[in-house]
Design a protein around this motif. Structure first.
Motif, PDB file in Angstrom:
ATOM      1  N   GLU A  65       1.913 -24.400  24.878  1.00 13.22           N
ATOM      2  CA  GLU A  65       1.841 -25.600  24.059  1.00 13.22           C
ATOM      3  C   GLU A  65       3.149 -25.812  23.303  1.00 13.22           C
ATOM      4  O   GLU A  65       3.844 -24.865  22.947  1.00 13.22           O
ATOM      5  CB  GLU A  65       0.685 -25.493  23.062  1.00 13.22           C
ATOM      6  N   ALA A  66       3.458 -27.089  23.054  1.00 12.92           N
ATOM      7  CA  ALA A  66       4.713 -27.436  22.398  1.00 12.92           C
ATOM      8  C   ALA A  66       4.849 -26.763  21.041  1.00 12.92           C
ATOM      9  O   ALA A  66       5.965 -26.411  20.616  1.00 12.92           O
ATOM     10  CB  ALA A  66       4.818 -28.944  22.248  1.00 12.92           C
ATOM     11  N   GLU A  67       3.727 -26.581  20.332  1.00 16.16           N
ATOM     12  CA  GLU A  67       3.782 -25.951  19.011  1.00 16.16           C
ATOM     13  C   GLU A  67       4.420 -24.567  19.058  1.00 16.16           C
ATOM     14  O   GLU A  67       5.100 -24.153  18.115  1.00 16.16           O
ATOM     15  CB  GLU A  67       2.381 -25.836  18.407  1.00 16.16           C
ATOM     16  N   PHE A  68       4.187 -23.835  20.158  1.00 13.15           N
ATOM     17  CA  PHE A  68       4.714 -22.480  20.265  1.00 13.15           C
ATOM     18  C   PHE A  68       6.183 -22.472  20.668  1.00 13.15           C
ATOM     19  O   PHE A  68       6.906 -21.517  20.390  1.00 13.15           O
ATOM     20  CB  PHE A  68       3.891 -21.667  21.260  1.00 13.15           C
ATOM     21  N   GLN A  69       6.634 -23.512  21.329  1.00 11.45           N
ATOM     22  CA  GLN A  69       8.029 -23.586  21.742  1.00 11.45           C
ATOM     23  C   GLN A  69       8.953 -24.047  20.622  1.00 11.45           C
ATOM     24  O   GLN A  69      10.117 -23.641  20.557  1.00 11.45           O
ATOM     25  CB  GLN A  69       8.168 -24.550  22.925  1.00 11.45           C
ATOM     26  N   THR A  70       8.436 -24.897  19.731  1.00  7.59           N
ATOM     27  CA  THR A  70       9.276 -25.540  18.722  1.00  7.59           C
ATOM     28  C   THR A  70      10.079 -24.571  17.858  1.00  7.59           C
ATOM     29  O   THR A  70      11.284 -24.783  17.651  1.00  7.59           O
ATOM     30  CB  THR A  70       8.415 -26.458  17.835  1.00  7.59           C
ATOM     31  N   PRO A  71       9.499 -23.477  17.331  1.00  2.00           N
ATOM     32  CA  PRO A  71      10.307 -22.569  16.500  1.00  2.00           C
ATOM     33  C   PRO A  71      11.496 -21.985  17.250  1.00  2.00           C
ATOM     34  O   PRO A  71      12.541 -21.717  16.640  1.00  2.00           O
ATOM     35  CB  PRO A  71       9.310 -21.475  16.105  1.00  2.00           C
ATOM     36  N   PHE A  72      11.361 -21.785  18.542  1.00  2.00           N
ATOM     37  CA  PHE A  72      12.450 -21.214  19.333  1.00  2.00           C
ATOM     38  C   PHE A  72      13.566 -22.233  19.531  1.00  2.00           C
ATOM     39  O   PHE A  72      14.750 -21.909  19.354  1.00  2.00           O
ATOM     40  CB  PHE A  72      11.901 -20.706  20.676  1.00  2.00           C
ATOM     41  N   THR A  73      13.215 -23.441  19.893  1.00  2.35           N
ATOM     42  CA  THR A  73      14.247 -24.461  20.084  1.00  2.35           C
ATOM     43  C   THR A  73      14.957 -24.755  18.765  1.00  2.35           C
ATOM     44  O   THR A  73      16.174 -24.957  18.742  1.00  2.35           O
ATOM     45  CB  THR A  73      13.636 -25.742  20.665  1.00  2.35           C
ATOM     46  N   GLN A  74      14.206 -24.763  17.660  1.00  2.00           N
ATOM     47  CA  GLN A  74      14.827 -25.019  16.363  1.00  2.00           C
ATOM     48  C   GLN A  74      15.778 -23.895  15.961  1.00  2.00           C
ATOM     49  O   GLN A  74      16.735 -24.128  15.217  1.00  2.00           O
ATOM     50  CB  GLN A  74      13.755 -25.206  15.292  1.00  2.00           C
ATOM     51  N   ALA A  75      15.527 -22.681  16.452  1.00  2.00           N
ATOM     52  CA  ALA A  75      16.388 -21.536  16.150  1.00  2.00           C
ATOM     53  C   ALA A  75      17.505 -21.371  17.180  1.00  2.00           C
ATOM     54  O   ALA A  75      18.263 -20.394  17.114  1.00  2.00           O
ATOM     55  CB  ALA A  75      15.557 -20.259  16.085  1.00  2.00           C
ATOM     56  N   GLY A  76      17.612 -22.305  18.117  1.00  2.00           N
ATOM     57  CA  GLY A  76      18.646 -22.223  19.132  1.00  2.00           C
ATOM     58  C   GLY A  76      18.335 -21.258  20.254  1.00  2.00           C
ATOM     59  O   GLY A  76      19.239 -20.830  20.984  1.00  2.00           O
ATOM     60  N   LEU A  77      17.062 -20.912  20.414  1.00  2.00           N
ATOM     61  CA  LEU A  77      16.631 -20.003  21.477  1.00  2.00           C
ATOM     62  C   LEU A  77      15.987 -20.820  22.593  1.00  2.00           C
ATOM     63  O   LEU A  77      15.233 -21.759  22.335  1.00  2.00           O
ATOM     64  CB  LEU A  77      15.635 -18.980  20.931  1.00  2.00           C
ATOM     65  N   ASP A  78      16.274 -20.452  23.820  1.00  2.00           N
ATOM     66  CA  ASP A  78      15.772 -21.193  24.972  1.00  2.00           C
ATOM     67  C   ASP A  78      14.382 -20.686  25.353  1.00  2.00           C
ATOM     68  O   ASP A  78      14.240 -19.536  25.791  1.00  2.00           O
ATOM     69  CB  ASP A  78      16.730 -21.019  26.154  1.00  2.00           C
ATOM     70  N   PRO A  79      13.330 -21.505  25.217  1.00  2.00           N
ATOM     71  CA  PRO A  79      11.982 -21.058  25.603  1.00  2.00           C
ATOM     72  C   PRO A  79      11.903 -20.583  27.042  1.00  2.00           C
ATOM     73  O   PRO A  79      11.058 -19.733  27.367  1.00  2.00           O
ATOM     74  CB  PRO A  79      11.122 -22.309  25.382  1.00  2.00           C
ATOM     75  N   ALA A  80      12.767 -21.095  27.926  1.00  2.00           N
ATOM     76  CA  ALA A  80      12.723 -20.711  29.341  1.00  2.00           C
ATOM     77  C   ALA A  80      13.061 -19.242  29.551  1.00  2.00           C
ATOM     78  O   ALA A  80      12.775 -18.687  30.624  1.00  2.00           O
ATOM     79  CB  ALA A  80      13.672 -21.590  30.148  1.00  2.00           C
ATOM     80  N   GLU A  81      13.638 -18.598  28.559  1.00  2.00           N
ATOM     81  CA  GLU A  81      14.008 -17.189  28.691  1.00  2.00           C
ATOM     82  C   GLU A  81      12.910 -16.235  28.228  1.00  2.00           C
ATOM     83  O   GLU A  81      13.058 -15.017  28.368  1.00  2.00           O
ATOM     84  CB  GLU A  81      15.286 -16.908  27.894  1.00  2.00           C
ATOM     85  N   TRP A  82      11.824 -16.796  27.709  1.00  2.39           N
ATOM     86  CA  TRP A  82      10.802 -15.968  27.075  1.00  2.39           C
ATOM     87  C   TRP A  82       9.479 -16.025  27.827  1.00  2.39           C
ATOM     88  O   TRP A  82       9.081 -17.071  28.343  1.00  2.39           O
ATOM     89  CB  TRP A  82      10.563 -16.425  25.642  1.00  2.39           C
ATOM     90  N   TYR A  83       8.803 -14.870  27.868  1.00  3.04           N
ATOM     91  CA  TYR A  83       7.440 -14.784  28.402  1.00  3.04           C
ATOM     92  C   TYR A  83       6.520 -14.600  27.200  1.00  3.04           C
ATOM     93  O   TYR A  83       6.715 -13.681  26.387  1.00  3.04           O
ATOM     94  CB  TYR A  83       7.321 -13.615  29.373  1.00  3.04           C
ATOM     95  N   TYR A  84       5.542 -15.482  27.093  1.00  4.45           N
ATOM     96  CA  TYR A  84       4.701 -15.544  25.903  1.00  4.45           C
ATOM     97  C   TYR A  84       3.365 -14.848  26.130  1.00  4.45           C
ATOM     98  O   TYR A  84       2.639 -15.156  27.078  1.00  4.45           O
ATOM     99  CB  TYR A  84       4.461 -17.012  25.529  1.00  4.45           C
ATOM    100  N   PHE A  85       3.044 -13.889  25.261  1.00  5.25           N
ATOM    101  CA  PHE A  85       1.767 -13.194  25.305  1.00  5.25           C
ATOM    102  C   PHE A  85       0.768 -13.962  24.446  1.00  5.25           C
ATOM    103  O   PHE A  85       0.983 -14.140  23.243  1.00  5.25           O
ATOM    104  CB  PHE A  85       1.887 -11.766  24.774  1.00  5.25           C
ATOM    105  N   GLY A  86      -0.310 -14.417  25.057  1.00  7.71           N
ATOM    106  CA  GLY A  86      -1.352 -15.121  24.326  1.00  7.71           C
ATOM    107  C   GLY A  86      -2.289 -14.139  23.646  1.00  7.71           C
ATOM    108  O   GLY A  86      -1.880 -13.095  23.123  1.00  7.71           O
ATOM    109  N   GLU A  87      -3.561 -14.430  23.708  1.00  7.94           N
ATOM    110  CA  GLU A  87      -4.535 -13.622  22.990  1.00  7.94           C
ATOM    111  C   GLU A  87      -4.878 -12.320  23.711  1.00  7.94           C
ATOM    112  O   GLU A  87      -4.695 -12.191  24.915  1.00  7.94           O
ATOM    113  CB  GLU A  87      -5.837 -14.405  22.786  1.00  7.94           C
TER     114      GLU A  87
END
Length: 214
Positions: free
Chosen positions: A98-120
């Protein structure tokens, strides 16, 4: 990130461990479909606990889980006791979350495409303390590496210390996550909404990220 090679089979590969009657399976794609009703039930039950206090909505749960059918780079770790689902853990590329989880990374200059996200990670109380939480992390990290990701992350809700529903004996999981090699990033915070128990409508909660380089 390792690309999906044209013609490569997207059928799930299974990793099965047995401890008495417990089976842990790592799967994705079409193999997720038979487990969606049980997983929805489990998520609703476990997330009613502190600190999530999730009221639960079966329609939302089934919609949320159905997206894993269409994401060949997602991961679903399922723990079964015989045929009953007693635990589950999810992961997917951050760029597909979801966009909500990507936003902090883009705002910090981090590319979401480089990250694997662990959900619940959800587990029925009777099965906790048996190493399954460690297994959830180990299998998702192995899957991230297999897909070409070296950076992994997850986020956890932060509730007020004086919240009236906080159990007196509650022990946060920070030490467990640190032992898994994760570092807390208070500068990476998103806000995600759900309906708390006993509340008339959803409200946004702060979710703080933890990160790790594999």
């Amino acid at each position: 990130m390792r690309p999906i090679v044209p013609g490569e089979s997207l059928e799930p590969r299974f990793c099965i461990l047995e401890a008495m009657s417990l089976h842990v399976e790592v799967l994705w794609g079409s193999a997720v479909a038979p487990w969606i009703p049980e997983l929805a039930r489990l998520r609703m039950a476990v997330f009613r606990e502190w600190p999530y206090l999730y009221e639960g909505n079966l329609e939302y749960e089934q919609h949320y889980l159905a997206k894993f059918l269409e994401l060949p780079e997602s991961t679903l770790v399922v723990v079964r006791d015989k045929e009953r689902v007693v635990g589950a853990s999810t992961a997917l590329p951050l760029a597909q979350a979801e966009a909500e989880f990507q936003t902090p990374f883009t705002q910090a200059g981090l590319d979401p495409a480089e990250w694997y996200y662990f959900g619940e990670s959800v587990l029925e109380p009777a099965y906790r303390g048996q190493g399954l939480g460690v297994a959830f992390f180990r299998h998702r990290e192995a899957r991230a590496l297999a897909l070409g990701y070296r950076l992994v992350t997850f986020c956890a809700v932060e509730r007020p210390a004086n919240h009236p529903l906080k159990p007196a004996d509650y022990a946060p999981l920070d030490a467990f996550w640190q032992r898994r090699g994760f570092s807390k990033r208070p500068d990476l915070v998103c806000h995600f909404s759900w309906q708390d128990l006993g509340q008339p409508q959803p409200s946004a909660k702060p979710m703080v990220f933890w990160v790790k380089e594999l």
